[in-house]
Design a protein around this motif. Sequence first.
Motif, short mmCIF file in Angstrom:
data_model
loop_
_atom_site.label_atom_id
_atom_site.label_comp_id
_atom_site.label_asym_id
_atom_site.label_seq_id
_atom_site.Cartn_x
_atom_site.Cartn_y
_atom_site.Cartn_z
N GLN A 6 0.85 -1.19 0.00
CA GLN A 6 0.00 0.00 0.00
C GLN A 6 0.88 1.24 0.00
OE1 GLN A 6 -2.80 0.08 3.20
NE2 GLN A 6 -3.63 2.08 2.67
N THR A 7 0.53 2.21 -0.83
CA THR A 7 1.33 3.42 -0.96
C THR A 7 1.34 4.20 0.34
OG1 THR A 7 0.81 3.59 -3.31
CG2 THR A 7 1.61 5.58 -2.22
N CYS A 8 2.52 4.69 0.73
CA CYS A 8 2.63 5.55 1.91
C CYS A 8 3.40 6.80 1.52
CB CYS A 8 3.30 4.83 3.07
SG CYS A 8 5.01 4.35 2.76
N SER A 9 3.17 7.87 2.25
CA SER A 9 3.87 9.12 1.94
C SER A 9 5.35 8.97 2.25
CB SER A 9 3.28 10.26 2.77
OG SER A 9 3.45 10.00 4.16
N VAL A 10 6.16 9.71 1.51
CA VAL A 10 7.61 9.66 1.68
C VAL A 10 8.05 10.82 2.57
CG1 VAL A 10 9.84 9.78 0.50
CG2 VAL A 10 7.92 8.59 -0.58
N PRO A 11 8.69 10.55 3.70
CA PRO A 11 9.15 11.64 4.56
C PRO A 11 10.32 12.39 3.92
CG PRO A 11 10.04 9.56 5.36
CD PRO A 11 9.10 9.22 4.23
N GLN A 12 10.31 13.70 4.05
CA GLN A 12 11.37 14.53 3.48
C GLN A 12 11.74 15.62 4.47
OE1 GLN A 12 12.34 14.23 -0.63
NE2 GLN A 12 12.45 12.57 0.86
N ILE A 13 12.99 16.03 4.42
CA ILE A 13 13.47 17.13 5.25
C ILE A 13 13.21 18.43 4.50
CG2 ILE A 13 15.51 18.17 6.31
CD1 ILE A 13 16.65 15.20 6.23
N SER A 14 12.52 19.35 5.14
CA SER A 14 12.25 20.64 4.49
C SER A 14 13.56 21.41 4.37
CB SER A 14 11.21 21.43 5.28
OG SER A 14 11.61 21.60 6.63
N ASN A 15 13.77 21.98 3.19
CA ASN A 15 15.05 22.61 2.89
C ASN A 15 14.82 23.97 2.24
OD1 ASN A 15 17.81 22.72 2.86
ND2 ASN A 15 18.10 21.28 1.18
N ARG A 16 15.71 24.90 2.50
CA ARG A 16 15.64 26.20 1.84
C ARG A 16 16.12 26.08 0.41
NH1 ARG A 16 16.54 31.26 5.79
NH2 ARG A 16 15.73 30.36 7.72
N ARG A 17 15.66 26.99 -0.41
CA ARG A 17 16.11 27.04 -1.79
C ARG A 17 17.21 28.08 -1.92
NH1 ARG A 17 15.55 22.64 -3.60
NH2 ARG A 17 15.54 22.26 -1.38
N PHE A 18 18.08 27.87 -2.86
CA PHE A 18 19.09 28.87 -3.14
C PHE A 18 19.28 28.94 -4.65
CE2 PHE A 18 21.27 24.84 -2.77
CZ PHE A 18 22.17 24.85 -3.81
N ASP A 202 14.65 16.55 10.62
CA ASP A 202 14.06 17.77 10.07
C ASP A 202 13.98 18.86 11.15
OD1 ASP A 202 12.41 19.19 7.90
OD2 ASP A 202 11.03 19.18 9.59
N GLY A 203 13.56 18.47 12.35
CA GLY A 203 13.49 19.43 13.44
C GLY A 203 14.87 19.97 13.80
N PHE A 204 15.85 19.07 13.90
CA PHE A 204 17.23 19.48 14.20
C PHE A 204 17.76 20.42 13.12
CE2 PHE A 204 21.61 18.42 12.84
CZ PHE A 204 22.31 19.03 13.87
N TYR A 205 17.62 20.02 11.88
CA TYR A 205 18.17 20.78 10.76
C TYR A 205 17.57 22.19 10.68
CZ TYR A 205 19.17 21.98 5.85
OH TYR A 205 19.58 22.61 4.70
N ASN A 206 16.28 22.28 10.83
CA ASN A 206 15.65 23.60 10.70
C ASN A 206 15.90 24.49 11.91
OD1 ASN A 206 14.01 24.00 8.08
ND2 ASN A 206 13.73 21.85 8.60
N ASP A 207 16.12 23.90 13.09
CA ASP A 207 16.56 24.71 14.23
C ASP A 207 17.97 25.25 13.98
OD1 ASP A 207 14.22 24.46 15.62
OD2 ASP A 207 14.98 23.05 17.12
N CYS A 208 18.81 24.43 13.34
CA CYS A 208 20.17 24.89 13.01
C CYS A 208 20.14 25.99 11.96
CB CYS A 208 21.02 23.72 12.52
SG CYS A 208 21.44 22.55 13.83
N LEU A 209 19.28 25.85 10.95
CA LEU A 209 19.16 26.91 9.94
C LEU A 209 18.65 28.20 10.58
CD1 LEU A 209 17.73 25.27 6.69
CD2 LEU A 209 20.09 25.86 7.23
N ALA A 210 17.73 28.08 11.53
CA ALA A 210 17.22 29.26 12.22
C ALA A 210 18.35 29.94 13.01
CB ALA A 210 16.07 28.88 13.15
N TRP A 211 19.20 29.13 13.64
CA TRP A 211 20.34 29.69 14.37
C TRP A 211 21.29 30.41 13.41
CZ3 TRP A 211 25.61 29.58 14.41
CH2 TRP A 211 26.25 30.09 15.55
N LEU A 212 21.57 29.79 12.27
CA LEU A 212 22.45 30.41 11.27
C LEU A 212 21.83 31.70 10.73
CD1 LEU A 212 23.61 27.26 9.27
CD2 LEU A 212 25.05 28.72 10.71
N ALA A 213 20.52 31.71 10.53
CA ALA A 213 19.85 32.92 10.05
C ALA A 213 19.95 34.03 11.09
CB ALA A 213 18.39 32.61 9.73
N GLY A 214 19.82 33.68 12.38
CA GLY A 214 19.98 34.66 13.44
C GLY A 214 21.39 35.22 13.49
#
Length: 225
Positions: A6-18, A202-214
């Motif tokens: 049965q088809t299931c959704s594929v988990p993905q890490i949300s990423n910024r575009r550049f 995904d949670g770890f990565y996006n918290d790190c991106l938020a820190w880098l943005a700050g």
Amino acid sequence: MTSPRQTCSVPQISNRRFSEDDDGALGIWLPADCPFGNLRFGLTNIMLGVDEANRKTASAFERWQSLSGSMSLRAYSRHHLDLESAVFRLRRVADEIVSMHAVLSHLEQLGRYPDRIGINGVGTLLKHASTLNSSPYRGHQETLRTLTSIDNAHKHAFIGAKLPLAGGHEPVVAVLALRRNGLSFGPKFFNISMRSLVEDFDGFYNDCLAWLAGWSQRHLHRAAA
């Protein structure tokens, strides 16, 4: 004969575009004059590494969904290699983020780059409780420990060659780890949901991106210097 699961959704890490014109991630400026390397280039590599981890995760889910019941060793090996590649990429991304965080934190606190990077990867970070329990790592300690354990176990993939466990409901990372590569210590079995690992990362990565943005916002004056 097998039929698709049965088809299931594929988990993905949300990423910024550049874009090539922006010379890095949108909204994040980092110095290019770091003696350890161009940090803008480093962030681009990190983001591309996440894209590659997402691609391998999607491939693993697609292979898993194409078969039902037990996989052949050949089919399982291909599926397993996709998962292993995704985990390796995630660990590499985490190591690069930890190194970058150490360099930028030193620069912000002391006004100069460090002579050496003391905390240069996840393995070292896990030995420094004060840093591990501060931003951006707070709340992600267990994710980093799990990622490190299964990545280290993957270094000796042949140990788990008799365990074609593809997961009954969704793909799982199933590996055996041997402490110091010795049977006398007893193997430790890991059976981790790939979806959970990706979502936690995904949670770890996006918290790190938020820190880098700050950090970027606090130091934009350097960009104009």
